[in-house]
Each structure stands twice: as structure tokens, then as C-alpha cells.
Design an enzyme around this catalytic site. Structure first.
Site, PDB file in Angstrom:
ATOM      1  N   LYS A 151      35.033   4.805 -10.982  1.00 43.29           N
ATOM      2  CA  LYS A 151      34.545   6.154 -10.400  1.00 43.29           C
ATOM      3  C   LYS A 151      32.884   6.028 -10.495  1.00 43.29           C
ATOM      4  O   LYS A 151      32.429   5.359 -11.306  1.00 43.29           O
ATOM      5  CB  LYS A 151      35.122   7.520 -10.920  1.00 43.29           C
ATOM      6  CG  LYS A 151      34.344   7.760 -12.335  1.00 43.29           C
ATOM      7  CD  LYS A 151      35.109   8.791 -13.072  1.00 43.29           C
ATOM      8  CE  LYS A 151      34.226  10.218 -12.828  1.00 43.29           C
ATOM      9  NZ  LYS A 151      33.292  10.347 -13.955  1.00 43.29           N
ATOM     10  N   LYS A 185      44.401   7.916 -21.863  1.00 42.14           N
ATOM     11  CA  LYS A 185      44.274   8.441 -23.086  1.00 42.14           C
ATOM     12  C   LYS A 185      45.576   8.721 -23.650  1.00 42.14           C
ATOM     13  O   LYS A 185      46.612   9.202 -22.907  1.00 42.14           O
ATOM     14  CB  LYS A 185      43.513   9.798 -23.137  1.00 42.14           C
ATOM     15  CG  LYS A 185      42.189   9.553 -22.695  1.00 42.14           C
ATOM     16  CD  LYS A 185      41.173  10.750 -22.787  1.00 42.14           C
ATOM     17  CE  LYS A 185      39.741  10.999 -22.768  1.00 42.14           C
ATOM     18  NZ  LYS A 185      39.013  10.326 -23.688  1.00 42.14           N
ATOM     19  N   HIS A 243      39.110  13.696 -13.745  1.00 37.34           N
ATOM     20  CA  HIS A 243      39.739  14.003 -14.744  1.00 37.34           C
ATOM     21  C   HIS A 243      40.404  15.427 -15.014  1.00 37.34           C
ATOM     22  O   HIS A 243      41.691  15.289 -15.382  1.00 37.34           O
ATOM     23  CB  HIS A 243      38.583  14.009 -16.060  1.00 37.34           C
ATOM     24  CG  HIS A 243      37.836  12.721 -16.161  1.00 37.34           C
ATOM     25  ND1 HIS A 243      38.276  11.456 -15.575  1.00 37.34           N
ATOM     26  CD2 HIS A 243      36.610  12.613 -16.295  1.00 37.34           C
ATOM     27  CE1 HIS A 243      37.214  10.676 -15.951  1.00 37.34           C
ATOM     28  NE2 HIS A 243      36.233  11.043 -16.312  1.00 37.34           N
TER      29      HIS A 243
HETATM   30  C1  BG6 Z   1      32.945  10.065 -17.660  1.00 35.51           C
HETATM   31  C2  BG6 Z   1      31.859  10.982 -16.994  1.00 35.51           C
HETATM   32  O1  BG6 Z   1      33.862  10.146 -16.649  1.00 35.51           O
HETATM   33  O2  BG6 Z   1      33.854  10.867 -18.635  1.00 35.51           O
HETATM   34  C3  BG6 Z   1      30.968  11.472 -18.186  1.00 35.51           C
HETATM   35  O3  BG6 Z   1      31.087  10.517 -15.957  1.00 35.51           O
HETATM   36  C4  BG6 Z   1      31.478  11.901 -19.470  1.00 35.51           C
HETATM   37  O4  BG6 Z   1      29.823  12.359 -17.847  1.00 35.51           O
HETATM   38  C5  BG6 Z   1      32.828  11.171 -19.763  1.00 35.51           C
HETATM   39  O5  BG6 Z   1      30.655  12.145 -20.458  1.00 35.51           O
HETATM   40  C6  BG6 Z   1      33.554  11.770 -20.803  1.00 35.51           C
HETATM   41  O6  BG6 Z   1      34.747  11.051 -21.448  1.00 35.51           O
HETATM   42  P1  BG6 Z   1      35.346  11.179 -22.797  1.00 35.51           P
HETATM   43  O7  BG6 Z   1      36.258  10.069 -22.886  1.00 35.51           O
HETATM   44  O8  BG6 Z   1      34.108  10.873 -23.628  1.00 35.51           O
HETATM   45  O9  BG6 Z   1      35.697  12.630 -22.743  1.00 35.51           O
END
Ligand code: BG6
Length: 491
Positions: A151, A185, A243
Site C-alpha cells: 500500500k 497480525k 487496516h
Molecule cells: C502503516 C501506516 O500502514 O501502518 C503507518 O502507513 C502506521 O502510518 C502503521 O504507523 C501502523 O502499523 P502497526 O503495525 O505499527 O500498527
């Protein structure tokens, strides 16, 4: 959309090619994940990893770079010298300008005879078409080649369709792995087991037994050094479109008939297509955009978004979004779904809260607390599932107090828990598409998000300020209060 089954890889040599091989994602996530897979003997024996980049390095210079930069992202307790050396032996570096067809000859030469190829595009999507065309021209794409798309896949529906059309000229849908690392996850995958491997929740998993659903992905960090990317993107495109909507799909989907990739993705698609589209009036009432101002972080004081490096001083980019969504189907009719994400919030916490319906009538009229049953699924930083029940407070009288049935996944399982990228990369290696987004899913997510982005443009309001280190603007609490709900940290 009907697609064929996942490609079934054989035991041939594997060439893993990473465009953007010396970039941030590769250093922080991909190479550490591949090292862990190597350490645990999960990479096929004849796997070679080819990092591609424009730096005029030879292999030794790249290995020195990996030694210096990548090792910092691997837990020193697990790294072991012999396996690290073995991992370095798998690495190769090809100096290549992705836009130059002639440079691909060196890549073609580096491939092992008769190998299967996985091509990871960790570059800006504007390069995807050129890369695919150049790979095809160098005869590096065949029926067994898999491509991984990182992405952001577009900034709206039209640009996402363009990327999909272009990549689709060179790869079948069954060869395309659109990665959303939240689907890798452990707790997210576990949510499918919680829902579909147990019978107790299913009868209750619907309107009217569920009062609301809350999904929060809160980060304590700010935008850091990523303003160049983030300022043109914002929280809606960076987090909600992918997400949070993917988490919502897993919470809300109907039981799939099997774990077959298309069976699962068909059900997720139905959720996305059932999201009630928002009008401008809905956007004004049911969404909140925020932007952090100077405040606190766990390391002391934190600058506001507008003071971060490379952020234009008048930027109107949102670093926080809260919204109320509705799913127009029988299971979810009239259940408000609250989504919230932001940077520089009070803590790093990702969780899903299923709030069950209020009691129809209470006999415990003397109790200051009334009944609230919640299922709380914490994704990070800890991984646990808690069911909040009401119990009698010891002593005279009949006062209620919440207690938790606790499933602490980190202590329940002693097995190693792989990072999301490692798990997903191994899925790509094995050709398993279940935890990757299909084209129509991606496009359905944009179809719902686009009118919200458009609505914000029409309303033309500045994002609401919230102090760094808090849970977001007051309007986010007000959004919940209107539905007689509250974010879980406020109750
Ligand atoms: C990424 C975003 O997809 O996910 C980031 O571009 C964000 O901005 C990150 O910080 C968060 O991922 P995680 O796994 O740390 O919650």
C-alpha cells in the site's frame, strides 16, 4: 469476482526480488522478517533474496548496509551469528533503475535456473506499470511468478482501478498479493477462530444482541520523518481505507464456507458492499477529522503536526479520524459501528470492542453500576481477549462490579509469535492468498471511502485540533454520546 485458486508452488529454487530493496520498508520490516523465517528454517532451501535499488553498490557494499541498518530491527536476543551469516549468503544486490528496461538484463542473469519468482513491489505505485512491463520484457514473468503490492494502492477509486488494470495486464488475479499487514497480525487471524471455531458467540453476534462495535487503532507516535508521504495522504487513506476496514470485515462477515481464499474474500467483500454510503450531511454528522497540536508524548513534549519536519504550515491533513458507520444487512441493521484511528494519541492501542445489548430490565436498582457486557479483543501492544461480565461486589447489598474472563494469548501459548510481515511473506512463498486483498475488495473499500473524502472537500472545514498525547478531539466523544455509547477508555 471469481478467481482461480492460489498458485501452488513446487520445491523449485525460489528467487525473491524486492524493488525498493534498500528502502525503509525493506530495512525495517521485510529483511528482518525474512531473517526470522530463515532462522526458523521456514524459507525453502534454495531461496535467494535479491534487493534492487538505485544505489551504485556491489553486493559487499549492500551486505555492509544490511549489517549496519537491518540488524537494529532484529531482536538481539534471537539473532544468532551462524544463522545471520547463512542469511547474508542468501542476499544479493542488483543496482537497477526500475524505469530502465536495459537494467533488467542484470536481474534476469541473477535468477537461479528454473526458479519460481516472487516480486515484491515496495515502491511508489506510479512505478508499478513500468516495472511489470520491464519484467515481462525481460521474460521474468511466468505462470508461477507471484507479485506483492504494497500500500498505498491508490488515493481514490479511479487511481486504484488504474493500478489494478495495469498490473492486471501482466499478472492473473491469482498471482497478485495485495498486502495489508493487519491481516497478518496473530490476533486478527485469531479473531476468525474466535468467531468460527467456537459456538458460543455466533447466536449473539448480531443485532439486537450487540449494541455497538468500536474499532480503535491508536498510535502514540507522530508522523516522524514520513511527512512527505503522509501530508498528501492523511489518516483516512493511510489507515481507515485499509487496516480498519479489513478489521471490520473480519468482525462483521458471515461464516465463510471454507478457508479457501475466495470463500473468505467473498464474505469480506459483502461487508464492504453493505456499508451504507455517506451523503455530505452524513459526513458532517458522523465523521470527525482531527489534527494533533503540541502536547506530550512518553518521551516528553511533542510538537504539533504543523511543526513537524516537512509539513506545510497551513496543512489541513487529518492525523485523526473517528466515524460512525452502518452495515446494511440483517445481521448488523441498527448496530452503530465506530471506527477511530490517530497519531499522537494517549497510548499505542489497537482493539475491537463488541458491546452487548443493555439489560431489558434490571432488578439491581440499588447498584450504582449497571450491567455492561463487552468482548474486548486487544491486538496490540498486548494480545488478549477479555469478556467483561458483571459480578456481585462482596458485602451486604446487591451492588454490581465488572470482572473479566481473561484469555491472555501471550501466556496461553508458549510458541513463538511471528511478526505480521513474516507470516504474510511465508503465505506468499506458499502461494496462500486468504490473508490478502482481492481486487474487488480494494475497490469496494474505496467506493465507500471516496464520498467521505469528497464530503470533507465540500464541507471545507479545518481538522479539529487535539492535544498530542490525548484520545483525540472532544467531537469524537460527542459522536459516541449521541448513540448513548462511549469510547472504552471513557467508561
Ligand atoms: C502503516 C501506516 O500502514 O501502518 C503507518 O502507513 C502506521 O502510518 C502503521 O504507523 C501502523 O502499523 P502497526 O503495525 O505499527 O500498527
Amino acid at each position: 469476482m471469481s478467481t482461480s485458486k492460489s498458485s501452488t508452488p513446487s520445491a523449485s529454487p525460489l528467487d525473491l526480488v524486492i524493488f525498493g530493496g534498500a528502502g525503509d520498508l525493506s530495512v525495517r520490516k521485510l529483511l528482518p522478517a525474512l531473517y526470522m523465517a530463515h532462522l526458523h528454517h521456514n524459507l525453502p532451501e534454495k531461496t535467494r533474496i535479491h534487493a534492487l535499488g538505485r544505489q551504485p553498490w556491489d553486493r559487499n557494499a549492500f551486505l555492509a548496509f544490511v549489517q549496519e541498518k537491518v540488524s537494529g530491527f532484529i531482536d538481539a536476543k534471537v539473532r544468532d551469528d551462524a544463522s545471520w551469516q547463512g542469511f547474508l549468503e542468501r542476499l544479493n544486490y542488483v543496482c537497477l533503475d526500475a524505469t530502465q528496461a536495459a537494467d533488467y538484463a542484470a536481474l534476469a542473469q541473477a535468477m537461479q535456473p528454473g526458479s519460481e519468482r516472487v516480486v515484491y513491489l515496495a515502491t511508489a505505485p506510479s512505478l508499478f506499470t513500468g516495472i511489470c512491463a520491464n519484467l515481462a520484457h525481460a521474460s521474468l514473468i511466468d505462470a508461477n511468478t507471484r507479485v506483492v503490492l504494497e500500500k498505498p494502492l491508490g488515493h481514490d477509486l479511479a487511481s486504484a482501478q488504474k493500478i489494478n488494470d495495469e498490473v492486471g495486464q501482466y499478472f492473473q488475479e491469482s498471482q497478485i498479493f495485495r498486502i495489508d499487514h493487519y491481516l497478518g497480525k496473530e490476533t486478527v487471524q485469531n479473531l476468525m477462530v474466535l468467531r468460527f471455531g467456537n459456538t458460543i458467540f455466533e447466536p449473539l453476534w448480531r443485532s439486537p444482541h450487540i449494541k455497538s462495535v468500536q474499532i480503535t487503532v491508536a498510535e502514540s507516535v507522530g508522523v516522524g520523518s514520513r511527512a512527505g508521504f503522509y501530508d498528501g495522504t492523511g489518516a483516512m487513506r493511510d489507515m481507515v481505507q485499509n487496516h480498519l476496514l479489513q478489521l471490520l470485515c473480519i468482525v462483521a462477515m458471515e461464516p465463510p464456507v471454507s478457508l479457501d481464499p475466495d470463500a473468505v474474500r467473498d464474505e469480506k467483500l459483502k461487508v464492504l458492499r453493505s456499508l451504507r454510503p455517506m451523503t455530505v450531511a452524513d459526513v458532517a454528522r458522523d465523521t470527525v477529522r482531527g489534527q494533533y497540536s503540541a502536547g506530550a508524548s512518553k518521551d516528553g513534549s511533542a510538537p504539533g503536526y504543523l511543526q513537524e519536519d516537512n509539513v506545510p504550515p497551513t496543512s489541513g491533513t487529518e492525523t485523526f479520524v473517528a466515524l460512525r458507520a452502518h452495515i446494511n444487512n440483517w445481521r448488523w441493521a441498527n448496530v452503530p459501528i465506530f471506527l477511530r484511528t490517530g497519531k499522537r494519541m494517549a497510548e499505542r492501542r489497537s482493539e475491537i470492542i463488541i458491546e452487548f445489548a443493555d439489560l431489558p430490565f434490571t432488578i439491581f436498582t440499588d447498584s450504582p453500576r449497571q450491567s455492561v457486557n463487552r468482548l474486548m479483543i486487544r491486538l496490540q501492544p498486548e494480545e488478549h481477549v477479555q469478556l467483561q461480565m458483571m459480578a456481585k461486589e462482596p458485602g451486604s447489598g446487591m451492588r454490581l462490579r465488572p470482572v473479566h474472563l481473561n484469555l491472555d494469548l501471550e501466556t496461553a501459548f508458549v510458541e513463538r509469535r511471528a511478526e505480521a510481515y513474516e507470516r504474510l511473506l511465508m503465505d506468499v512463498v506458499k502461494g496462500r492468498l486468504t490473508h490478502f486483498m482481492r481486487r474487488d475488495e480494494l475497490e469496494a473499500a474505496w467506493t465507500w471511502v471516496d464520498p467521505i473524502l469528497e464530503g470533507w472537500k465540500t464541507l471545507n472545514e479545518k481538522p479539529k485540533a487535539y492535544t498530542a498525547g490525548t484520545w483525540g478531539p472532544a467531537a469524537s466523544s460527542a459522536l459516541m454520546a449521541r448513540e448513548n455509547s462511549a469510547w472504552v477508555e471513557e467508561v
